[in-house]
Motif scaffolding. Structure first.
Motif, mmCIF file in Angstrom:
data_model
loop_
_atom_site.group_PDB
_atom_site.id
_atom_site.type_symbol
_atom_site.label_atom_id
_atom_site.label_comp_id
_atom_site.label_asym_id
_atom_site.label_seq_id
_atom_site.Cartn_x
_atom_site.Cartn_y
_atom_site.Cartn_z
ATOM 1 N N VAL A 173 0.860 -1.180 0.000
ATOM 2 C CA VAL A 173 0.000 0.000 0.000
ATOM 3 C C VAL A 173 0.898 1.232 0.000
ATOM 4 O O VAL A 173 1.801 1.355 0.832
ATOM 5 C CB VAL A 173 -0.934 0.024 1.227
ATOM 6 C CG1 VAL A 173 -1.738 1.319 1.262
ATOM 7 C CG2 VAL A 173 -1.878 -1.173 1.197
ATOM 8 N N GLU A 195 -10.568 4.988 3.688
ATOM 9 C CA GLU A 195 -9.675 5.845 2.912
ATOM 10 C C GLU A 195 -10.205 6.066 1.492
ATOM 11 O O GLU A 195 -11.013 5.286 0.980
ATOM 12 C CB GLU A 195 -8.281 5.191 2.816
ATOM 13 C CG GLU A 195 -7.575 5.004 4.142
ATOM 14 C CD GLU A 195 -6.936 6.287 4.639
ATOM 15 O OE1 GLU A 195 -6.809 7.244 3.843
ATOM 16 O OE2 GLU A 195 -6.530 6.321 5.818
ATOM 17 N N TRP A 197 -9.158 5.971 -2.426
ATOM 18 C CA TRP A 197 -8.189 5.108 -3.110
ATOM 19 C C TRP A 197 -7.916 5.573 -4.535
ATOM 20 O O TRP A 197 -8.766 6.183 -5.185
ATOM 21 C CB TRP A 197 -8.709 3.671 -3.158
ATOM 22 C CG TRP A 197 -8.696 2.993 -1.826
ATOM 23 C CD1 TRP A 197 -9.668 3.032 -0.871
ATOM 24 C CD2 TRP A 197 -7.645 2.192 -1.291
ATOM 25 N NE1 TRP A 197 -9.309 2.293 0.221
ATOM 26 C CE2 TRP A 197 -8.063 1.762 -0.003
ATOM 27 C CE3 TRP A 197 -6.394 1.785 -1.757
ATOM 28 C CZ2 TRP A 197 -7.286 0.948 0.806
ATOM 29 C CZ3 TRP A 197 -5.609 0.968 -0.958
ATOM 30 C CH2 TRP A 197 -6.056 0.565 0.312
ATOM 31 N N PRO A 219 -14.426 -0.075 -1.608
ATOM 32 C CA PRO A 219 -13.528 1.077 -1.462
ATOM 33 C C PRO A 219 -14.044 2.305 -2.204
ATOM 34 O O PRO A 219 -14.735 2.206 -3.221
ATOM 35 C CB PRO A 219 -12.226 0.579 -2.093
ATOM 36 C CG PRO A 219 -12.676 -0.430 -3.111
ATOM 37 C CD PRO A 219 -13.867 -1.116 -2.496
ATOM 38 N N ALA A 242 -2.980 3.896 -2.433
ATOM 39 C CA ALA A 242 -3.085 2.945 -3.539
ATOM 40 C C ALA A 242 -2.484 1.600 -3.165
ATOM 41 O O ALA A 242 -1.495 1.531 -2.430
ATOM 42 C CB ALA A 242 -2.378 3.492 -4.777
#
Length: 301
Positions: A173, A195, A197, A219, A242
């Motif tokens: 990540v 989060e 992404w 996500p 990412a």
């Protein structure tokens, strides 16, 4: 169809002026020369020589053949030298297709090793993502392709292709260096459910969505791009995080971006794919050997 041995003998008979003189030069018996010339005349369907006293004279067909015989033999000689160079690995061409992170890591190192030992072998590099890159091999557009698969997606590989496993590439990540999770050695995907992404190529995005679904969340994908430099820039500016392959970590360019492994580990399989018959081509086999060697040094990255 002409026999090149007969053409060579014919050329020497014309040069020497007789069967017996040609036999002495070539190390054959005169009857062997006679038999070869008869076989050549049968293949062309007409006499090539006529006797005038003790001498032999070319017929019109013989004169036509002689005008081309030297060029034919020269071309055969050049072809033999080229084939010898290829089979002895002094020369050859291999067309390789690779996905971007492999093209930036595995491929340059493998080609450097290859160039050091076999400088006459040329590799033409293309860039492509699977499944398109796999189809290029089947369609004859390249000889070797580097591609990746994810274990949970049950991806189809054309049955014509042979897979040569190279390495497992651990997923990471990418986080801004100031992110709270950046202080950890590894991060859990479920802890990042809230989060924003940045998603990558279609195949990587499909795996990312699959892994998130397995953990029970969807996500929030704010951006989608195949360009790893763009991904890094977006992460560096705090616009998202990412999931990226471990191979990308070796060419991180932003000091404000850091990579952290997933816990539990998540990996993709990186392999080379070729048609079975290409395994018998020396230059292709050598390229595969170098790819295995450099990949072995990166196992578990």
């Amino acid at each position: 169809m002409f026999d090149s041995r007969h053409i060579r003998t014919f050329h020497e008979v014309v040069r020497a002026g007789s069967y017996s003189a040609a036999a002495r030069t070539l190390g054959y018996t005169q009857p062997a020369i006679t038999q070869q010339m008869k076989a050549l005349e049968r293949s062309v369907g007409t006499p090539l020589f006529i006797r005038v006293g003790r001498r032999m004279r070319l017929t019109e067909a013989g004169e036509a053949l002689e005008r081309h015989a030297g060029e034919i033999l020269e071309r055969i000689s050049v072809a033999q030298h080229q084939m010898s160079a290829i089979t002895r690995l002094r020369a050859g061409r291999v067309r390789m297709c690779a996905f971007p992170s492999a093209a930036a890591t595995l491929v340059p190192e493998a080609l450097a090793r290859l160039a050091a030992e076999h400088p006459a072998i040329r590799v033409e590099l293309q860039e492509g993502e699977p499944p398109d890159s796999l189809r290029r091999v089947v369609d004859g557009e390249c000889d070797v392709t580097l591609a990746f698969t994810y274990p949970g997606l049950h991806e189809q590989v054309p049955e014509e292709l042979i897979e040569i496993p190279l390495m497992e590439d651990q997923l990471t990540v990418l986080l801004p260096t100031g992110h709270p999770m950046a202080r950890r050695r590894a991060v859990k995907l479920a802890e990042l459910a809230e989060e924003r992404w940045i998603a990558g190529c279609l195949r990587c995005r499909a795996n990312f969505l699959h892994e998130c679904a397995e953990l029970g969340f969807a996500p929030d994908i704010a951006f989608t791009t195949d360009d790893t430099l763009v991904v890094q820039s977006l992460v560096a500016e705090g616009l998202g995080i990412a999931m990226m392959p471990g191979l990308v970590l070796s060419f991180l360019v932003h000091r404000k971006v850091t990579g952290r492994a997933l816990d539990p580990a998540s990996r993709r399989q990186v392999s080379a794919y070729v048609l079975r018959e290409h395994l018998e081509i020396p230059a292709t086999a050598l390229v595969l050997d170098e790819l295995r060697a450099v990949s072995g040094n990166r196992v578990g990255c």
